[in-house]
Design an enzyme around this catalytic site. Structure first.
Site, PDB file in Angstrom:
ATOM      1  N   GLY A  44      26.727  43.311  46.139  1.00  0.00           N
ATOM      2  CA  GLY A  44      25.360  43.045  45.876  1.00  0.00           C
ATOM      3  C   GLY A  44      24.427  43.969  47.051  1.00  0.00           C
ATOM      4  N   GLY A  46      20.713  43.787  47.295  1.00  0.00           N
ATOM      5  CA  GLY A  46      19.324  43.842  47.385  1.00  0.00           C
ATOM      6  C   GLY A  46      19.210  43.291  48.909  1.00  0.00           C
ATOM      7  N   GLY A  49      22.017  41.303  50.214  1.00  0.00           N
ATOM      8  CA  GLY A  49      23.130  42.171  50.532  1.00  0.00           C
ATOM      9  C   GLY A  49      22.867  43.249  51.539  1.00  0.00           C
ATOM     10  N   SER A 288       2.033  39.486  39.141  1.00  0.00           N
ATOM     11  CA  SER A 288       2.233  38.747  40.550  1.00  0.00           C
ATOM     12  C   SER A 288       1.252  37.642  40.681  1.00  0.00           C
ATOM     13  CB  SER A 288       1.921  39.688  41.791  1.00  0.00           C
ATOM     14  OG  SER A 288       1.743  38.820  42.931  1.00  0.00           O
ATOM     15  N   ARG A 334       4.416  27.164  40.910  1.00  0.00           N
ATOM     16  CA  ARG A 334       4.684  27.561  39.762  1.00  0.00           C
ATOM     17  C   ARG A 334       5.096  26.808  38.558  1.00  0.00           C
ATOM     18  NH1 ARG A 334       7.891  32.872  42.147  1.00  0.00           N
ATOM     19  NH2 ARG A 334       6.016  33.688  42.913  1.00  0.00           N
ATOM     20  N   HIS A 426      11.962  33.448  35.680  1.00  0.00           N
ATOM     21  CA  HIS A 426      11.623  34.251  36.700  1.00  0.00           C
ATOM     22  C   HIS A 426      12.765  34.172  37.642  1.00  0.00           C
ATOM     23  CE1 HIS A 426       9.909  36.819  39.501  1.00  0.00           C
ATOM     24  NE2 HIS A 426       9.525  35.741  40.304  1.00  0.00           N
ATOM     25  N   ARG A 460      11.052  26.737  43.838  1.00  0.00           N
ATOM     26  CA  ARG A 460      10.681  27.944  44.845  1.00  0.00           C
ATOM     27  C   ARG A 460       9.100  28.028  44.923  1.00  0.00           C
ATOM     28  NH1 ARG A 460       9.776  32.886  45.273  1.00  0.00           N
ATOM     29  NH2 ARG A 460      10.764  33.676  43.288  1.00  0.00           N
ATOM     30  N   LEU A 466      11.828  36.433  48.970  1.00  0.00           N
ATOM     31  CA  LEU A 466      11.978  37.654  49.826  1.00  0.00           C
ATOM     32  C   LEU A 466      12.318  37.037  51.448  1.00  0.00           C
ATOM     33  CD1 LEU A 466       9.349  40.030  48.917  1.00  0.00           C
ATOM     34  CD2 LEU A 466      11.306  39.691  47.857  1.00  0.00           C
TER      35      LEU A 466
END
Lengths: 662, 251
Positions: A44, A46, A49, A288, A334, A426, A460, A466
């Site tokens: 991976g 991203g 990784g 977003s 969320r 998501h 989360r 990120l």
């Protein structure tokens, strides 16, 4: 409750504030000469990784990176829009490491490990420094300093961003660090390769079997340690904001080889996505969370109101988040926002053709910004048109690309009419169970970023994915991997002709042969869509015992049907996207069942997991801390046979309480 | 499958692998909804092909929200199709008319060999970045981020250059298959920022050298790349890179 003897979280001793500092001073090191002969496989590319591979290569380890895309830069971290949190307190608004830690634990509905989350908060500031030094073009103020904005579940401004493309810019930063190491020969890249199996020797992870997606050839790769940085499994729902290729295959193969799966039922349903427009839909597009800084969410106060949104006067609008949660308003977390939108739509107040949408409206803040601009520019007695024009320019600078994307997809102009939004899958908080070192229950096999379960509990917070991906890759694994590899310096490179490699390869060969030879009547997507529908309806935003039991039996029979009637065209020894999909969907068909089993076991509501049987009178999630303050870590025994191990969650620094955003 | 009322004819490039010769094949796309994206229309066509025992059309795609840069179709003679500022995955069928014939090809460039049908190999771009598209700063070396102050204007310009998604449309649009827009976007981003100053000379020389070695053609300032770029990367970046290159060559 005591934790299962099979789960040792290895949380360091000491006070919360000192654990990580002390750990770093005491953890075993590997000297530079030994690093050069230790090989690490990273699957991976991203944020987790790429940052891990680059950092480990800089330290001197020999690294191999695998990604299924044609370039590491395409990993789905690239699509993250809103921002990245860090406790810098640049805004002088009372932020601190403790507050970021506290917000994250509370936002996760008290289902995350204190020590991990505190470490994440401690590291957060260094991530911004590192990315800044790499030339990541963050948004800035006129004085040249970094700019911040707000995200859900917090009352401070700690989110750093690059317009609506934060994930892209952070990933390109990590990608360039990775490419630099590739250019220097310290990392070997295997793009368009998919990990198909973990290879274990004497109980330790020693490599992988990968498939070259262009030639279809299977390859055997050795590593002293294997890092899975393979993202989340939201695509089990078919429709999600994930990229089409996102999959659970690497994590699932690890699970079937002894890595326990943590909290599989914890799924994040993001409140602000573009609603489904038809059966042809292949993916859902996120708008977003940063939009909730300036967008107000509402429905009509009248059921089945057919009027256009701009024709509904303010007093006939129900700003339901501001009404229900006055302290946080439109910036509740969320899970809370999603459930509130679903509740309004289920009650008949939704809009659009399907009635499954609420409005996200920028009119009020466009006007507010317009007035600020007129003051700034010394314009006296401006007309309403002038104010709106200036306000729109401000909105455009903040969210221009998102507004363009919305218009492109829906054909409607959000500068003129409110956006219509609805929740969509998501992110997955669940993932491979890992200890404080990010190691799974298989020695030498690590999981980083969204692929692990560790830091977000049952929900989360925005702009924290990120942060976690980069924390794990840049600043956690470079230290914690030493704890394992310092014991491996005497292990010489193992030949990939070792029997364990040959057996694993033969297993993969057999799996592919089976898929190619079913020669059934239905394409892979047919099964994936049906699985997604079962999961969304019964294991989505609201779950109950009856529905979950039904889903388990449906998934079991769908899996049988798949293995007898799927059609995979073409050949195995060539570029064959349908074969790739088939192999991934086969794994989703097993994972889906485990998610339902986990959701059934957890007889409480917490974060993204909402069991209809367990709610307060006001319809809020009702936790059961006495019986369920644990991480559910599932051991794979056999098909449809999973054993539950519990890791008790102890809160020594935070007073556990009913979550309130009112 | 949801039904729409558009009936289209597709002429699609089919090529088994990089060694075999390719050719155009014709496919019917019936009952297409104007709300579908271009790739969802391909999903429908492929699903029908598979159900009738035929091989589907191979194409690259991933995020389907215009940011990963994976999708790469050359549609009616234009990379990413007729709309400006969008990728193929964000192109919707409402941009076409019922009865249209649509010609779809892969990116054409010696530096992007075809893998199969519409999928090409763009690893040459990765190698260009590996040759110098970075700031040499190891993890852990950074000082506090606000110690580097950057004028907002420069930061915004750097951001606009950094918006490149590396899809390769610029190369596909160029009659010479030049990669100047792609390379200049990275050179510009780092040349505009204080972090990029120490290595700016080596960076531009190494990246241009690698670009030439990969077989990309020369730039003749036609501007097709800028016109077709889904992220509207500006030609100014090429001018900036040329200045950087000249400065680096003569010093």
């Amino acid at each position: 409750m005591a934790s299962s003897s099979k789960l040792n979280a290895k949380i360091p001793e000491g006070t919360l504030e000192q654990k990580w500092t002390k750990y770093r001073s005491n953890v075993h090191l590997v000297n530079p000469a030994n690093k050069r002969s230790l090989e690490i496989i990273v699957v991976g590319s991203g944020l987790a990784g790429s940052s891990a591979a680059a950092s480990l290569a800089e330290m001197g380890y020999k690294v191999k990176v695998f990604c299924f895309q044609d370039s590491p830069r395409r990993a789905h971290s690239i699509a993250a829009q809103g921002g990245i949190n860090a406790a810098k307190n640049y805004q002088n608004d009372g932020d601190s490491v403790y507050r970021l830690f506290y917000d994250t634990i509370k936002g996760g509905d008290y289902r995350a490990r204190e020590a991990n989350v505190h470490r994440l908060a401690e590291i957060s500031g260094s991530i911004i420094d590192q990315c800044g030094a790499q030339g990541v073009p963050f948004a800035r103020e006129y004085g040249g300093t970094l700019s911040n904005r707000s995200f859900g579940g917090t009352q401070v401004q700690r989110t750093f961003y690059a317009a609506g493309q934060t994930g892209q810019q952070l990933l390109l930063g990590a990608y360039s660090a990775l490419q630099r190491q590739i250019g220097m020969g310290a990392v070997k890249l295997f793009a368009r390769h998919e990990m198909m199996e973990v290879v274990k020797i004497d109980g330790k992870a020693r490599g992988i079997i990968a498939r070259d997606l262009i030639t279809g050839k299977l390859e055997r790769h050795f590593g002293h340690a294997v890092l899975l940085c393979t993202g989340g499994y939201g695509n089990v729902f078919y429709l999600s904001t994930n990229a089409m290729g996102c999959n659970v295959t690497a994590a699932w193969k690890a699970h079937k080889n002894g890595a326990f799966f943590g909290n599989p039922c914890y799924t994040q349903i993001h409140p602000t996505c573009i609603p489904v427009s038809g059966d042809h839909q292949s993916k859902l597009t996120l708008m977003s969370e940063s939009l909730r800084n300036d967008g107000r969410i509402w429905t009509s106060k009248i059921q089945n109101d057919a009027r256009k949104p701009n024709d509904i006067p303010d007093e006939e609008r129900d700003y339901f988040l501001e009404r229900r949660y006055p302290a946080f308003g439109n910036l509740v977390p969320r899970d809370v926002a999603s459930r509130a939108a679903k509740e309004r739509c289920d009650a008949g107040f939704g809009s659009g053709a399907s009635k499954m949408a609420v409005y996200l409206d920028f009119a009020a803040n466009t006007e507010r910004y317009g007035k600020i601009e007129t003051t700034k520019h010394n314009l006296h007695n401006p007309s309403k048109e002038e104010i709106i024009r200036l306000g729109k320019a401000v909105i455009k600078e903040k969210y221009g690309n998102l507004f363009d994307m919305y218009k492109q997809i829906t054909g409607e102009d959000p500068y003129e009419v409110p956006m219509r939004i609805y929740p969509a899958v998501h992110y997955t908080m669940g993932g491979l169970w890992v200890d404080y070192n990010l190691m799974t229950t298989v020695p030498g096999l690590f999981a980083l970023g969204e692929a692990n379960f560790s830091d977000h509990g049952a929900n989360r917070l925005g702009a924290s994915a990120l942060m976690q991906g980069l924390a794990d890759g840049y600043f956690v694994i470079p230290y914690t991997i030493g704890d394992y590899l310092s014991e491996e310096i005497r292990t010489k490179t193992i030949s990939t002709d070792n029997e364990a490699f040959l057996i694993a390869e033969a297993k993969v060969q057999d799996h592919i042969h089976k898929l190619m030879n079913i020669k059934g009547s239905k394409p892979v997507d047919h099964f994936h869509k049906r699985l997604g529908k079962i999961m969304w309806e019964k294991c989505g935003m609201a779950r109950n015992k009856e529905g979950l039991n039904w889903a388990i039996s449906e998934i079991t029979s769908l899996r049988k049907e798949f293995w007898s009637d799927v059609c995979v065209p073409g050949e195995a020894n060539e570029f064959n996207p349908e074969l790739e999909k088939a192999s991934r969907v086969a794994d989703f068909l097993e994972l889906g069942e485990l998610m339902c089993i986990d959701a059934l076991d957890r007889k409480e509501s917490c974060g993204g997991h909402f069991r209809e049987e367990y709610q307060t009178e006001e319809g809020e999630a009702l936790r059961d801390d006495k019986n369920y303050a644990y991480v559910a870590a599932w051991e794979y025994k056999n098909e449809s046979d999973f054993k539950l191990h519990k890791e008790e969650l102890n809160y020594e620094n935070i007073k556990i309480a009913q979550r309130s955003y009112k | 499958m949801s039904q729409g009322n558009m009936n289209l004819t597709l002429k699609v490039w089919k090529q088994k692998n990089k060694n075999e010769k390719g050719r155009f094949e014709t496919f019917d796309a019936k009952g297409i909804s104007p709300d579908m994206s271009f790739l969802e229309m391909f999903d429908v066509v492929n699903e029908r092909l598979i159900s009738s025992g035929k091989e589907p059309i191979a194409f690259d795609h991933d995020c389907r929200e215009g940011i990963c840069g994976m999708c790469s179709m050359y549609i009616n003679g234009r990379p990413h199709g007729p709309k400006q500022g969008v990728t193929t995955c964000q192109l919707h069928m409402r941009s076409f008319k019922d009865g249209d014939t649509i010609v779809v090809e892969p990116w054409r460039s010696a530096a992007f060999p075809v893998i199969k049908d519409l999928a090409v190999n763009r690893s040459s771009f990765d190698r260009i970045i590996a040759s110098g598209g970075f700031v040499s700063v190891n993890t852990g070396n950074a000082k506090d981020a606000n110690n580097i102050l950057i004028p907002k204007h420069d930061a915004d310009d750097a951001f606009n250059a950094a918006a490149c998604i590396g899809c390769g449309a610029c190369v596909a649009a160029c009659k010479n298959s030049s990669a100047m827009l792609f390379v200049s976007a990275k050179v510009s981003q780092l040349a505009l920022l204080p972090q990029g100053q120490f290595e700016k000379k080596e960076r531009v020389l190494n990246m241009v050298k690698q670009m030439d070695e990969e077989g990309f053609g020369n730039c003749t300032n036609t501007g097709a790349c800028e016109a077709e770029c889904p992220k509207s990367i500006s030609l100014e970046n090429i001018a900036r890179m040329n200045r950087e290159y000249l400065k680096a060559s003569f010093s």
